[in-house]
Design a protein around this motif. Structure first.
Motif, PDB file in Angstrom:
ATOM      1  N   MET A 199      10.225  38.602 -57.174  1.00  0.00           N
ATOM      2  CA  MET A 199      11.618  39.004 -57.330  1.00  0.00           C
ATOM      3  C   MET A 199      12.042  39.134 -58.781  1.00  0.00           C
ATOM      4  O   MET A 199      13.085  39.721 -59.068  1.00  0.00           O
TER       5      MET A 199
ATOM      6  N   SER B 268      13.426  42.463 -60.202  1.00  0.00           N
ATOM      7  CA  SER B 268      13.935  43.303 -59.115  1.00  0.00           C
ATOM      8  C   SER B 268      15.451  43.404 -59.214  1.00  0.00           C
ATOM      9  O   SER B 268      16.089  42.613 -59.927  1.00  0.00           O
TER      10      SER B 268
ATOM     11  N   GLU C 142      20.165  40.376 -56.406  1.00  0.00           N
ATOM     12  CA  GLU C 142      20.849  40.190 -55.128  1.00  0.00           C
ATOM     13  C   GLU C 142      21.995  39.200 -55.313  1.00  0.00           C
ATOM     14  O   GLU C 142      22.041  38.440 -56.279  1.00  0.00           O
ATOM     15  N   ALA C 143      22.908  39.205 -54.356  1.00  0.00           N
ATOM     16  CA  ALA C 143      24.144  38.428 -54.506  1.00  0.00           C
ATOM     17  C   ALA C 143      23.958  36.974 -54.081  1.00  0.00           C
ATOM     18  O   ALA C 143      24.524  36.514 -53.090  1.00  0.00           O
TER      19      ALA C 143
ATOM     20  N   CYS D  88      21.295  38.826 -63.253  1.00  0.00           N
ATOM     21  CA  CYS D  88      21.871  38.226 -62.046  1.00  0.00           C
ATOM     22  C   CYS D  88      23.245  37.636 -62.327  1.00  0.00           C
ATOM     23  O   CYS D  88      24.187  37.798 -61.531  1.00  0.00           O
TER      24      CYS D  88
ATOM     25  N   HIS E 163      26.485  39.287 -60.521  1.00  0.00           N
ATOM     26  CA  HIS E 163      27.054  38.539 -59.391  1.00  0.00           C
ATOM     27  C   HIS E 163      27.650  37.189 -59.781  1.00  0.00           C
ATOM     28  O   HIS E 163      28.028  36.412 -58.902  1.00  0.00           O
TER      29      HIS E 163
ATOM     30  N   THR F 170      26.165  34.642 -60.775  1.00  0.00           N
ATOM     31  CA  THR F 170      25.296  33.652 -60.161  1.00  0.00           C
ATOM     32  C   THR F 170      25.178  32.411 -61.048  1.00  0.00           C
ATOM     33  O   THR F 170      25.055  32.522 -62.264  1.00  0.00           O
TER      34      THR F 170
END
Length: 257
Positions: free
Chosen positions: A166, A169, A172-173, A199, A203, A205
């Motif tokens: 990952m 990549s 993602e949330a 990230c 998001h 994160t």
């Protein structure tokens, strides 16, 4: 975990059971893709031992390598899979898991990614702490099977296990990303630094890092962007297995620092 293992000076187990597990073409044909999940589960059951008390998280049971296991002393060329990073409970992961169990509000109701999940201990700690959704990511498919088995040992539904890399990549949330013992290689640390920034910027994160203070971590530029949240003294048995490491800490990544 990803890439080559940490320097041998840090972990005696690298010398005794992991560092010399060099794969030959004959053994690569016995890869995960050639075996059923049940075969791999049986292999793990027969070649690991359930332990828990001699760690920072005695309430969590894990299947790991111990001196009672065959491959602690077996000829390494007989090992049929990739290097078994999942079979050791690394000190950074121990600290991270302990922190989550002591501070369940960090995970409660959140979506969590355990990156380089290994044995799955931090993913298990996140689920025990009330996370709404947990993903364990490790490029070794055997680690995914071990994570399922370890989750079952602790009476939990296994997390979602992904085996693609990952790092790099599309972000993602996830509300929270966990990284235990991932800063053991400078190139990997640099790629992580860039991806984690993406990230966070995309998001918002939160990122928590567990590490016992290896040189690659302490000397990397990301270190100045971290705030120490907790530090734990490692149990005596863990100290004996790790050269020069007596404590392990948990940091929050704060790129605005």
């Amino acid at each position: 975990m990803f890439g080559p293992l940490a320097p041998q000076k840090y972990v005696r187990l690298i010398k005794t059971c992991i560092g010399s597990f060099k794969q030959t073409s004959r053994h690569r044909c016995l890869s995960v893709s050639c075996r059923s999940v049940e075969d791999i589960r049986r292999f793990i059951s027969e070649n690991t031992e359930t332990v828990g008390q001699q760690s920072l998280t005695p309430e969590v049971k894990l299947r790991l390598f111990t001196p009672n296991c065959r491959f602690w002393r077996e000829r390494p060329e007989l090992w049929p899979f990739d290097d078994p990073y999942w079979a050791i409970y690394w000190p950074g992961g121990q600290a991270l898991s302990r922190y989550l169990l002591d501070n369940p509000a960090v995970c409660r109701g959140k979506t969590v990614l355990d990156l380089g999940s290994g044995c799955g201990a931090s993913a298990i700690a996140a689920k025990l702490s009330g996370a709404a959704h947990v993903v364990a990511n490790d490029i070794d498919a055997v680690a995914a099977v071990a994570t399922h088995m370890n989750s079952e040992l602790n009476g939990l539904e296994p997390p979602v296990c992904l085996t693609n890399n990952m790092i790099g990549s599309p972000a993602e949330a996830f509300d929270l990303i966990l990284l235990g013992d991932m800063f053991y290689d400078e190139a990997l640390a640099t790629s992580l630094h860039s991806w984690l920034d993406h990230c966070i910027n995309t998001h918002n994160t939160q990122v928590l890092i567990g590490d016992p203070g290896r040189a690659q971590f302490e000397e990397h530029g990301i270190r100045r962007l971290l705030r120490l949240l907790a530090q734990f003294e490692l149990p005596e048995s863990v100290r004996e297995e790790n050269y020069g490491l007596t404590c392990s800490g948990v940091w929050c990544y704060r790129p605005e620092l």
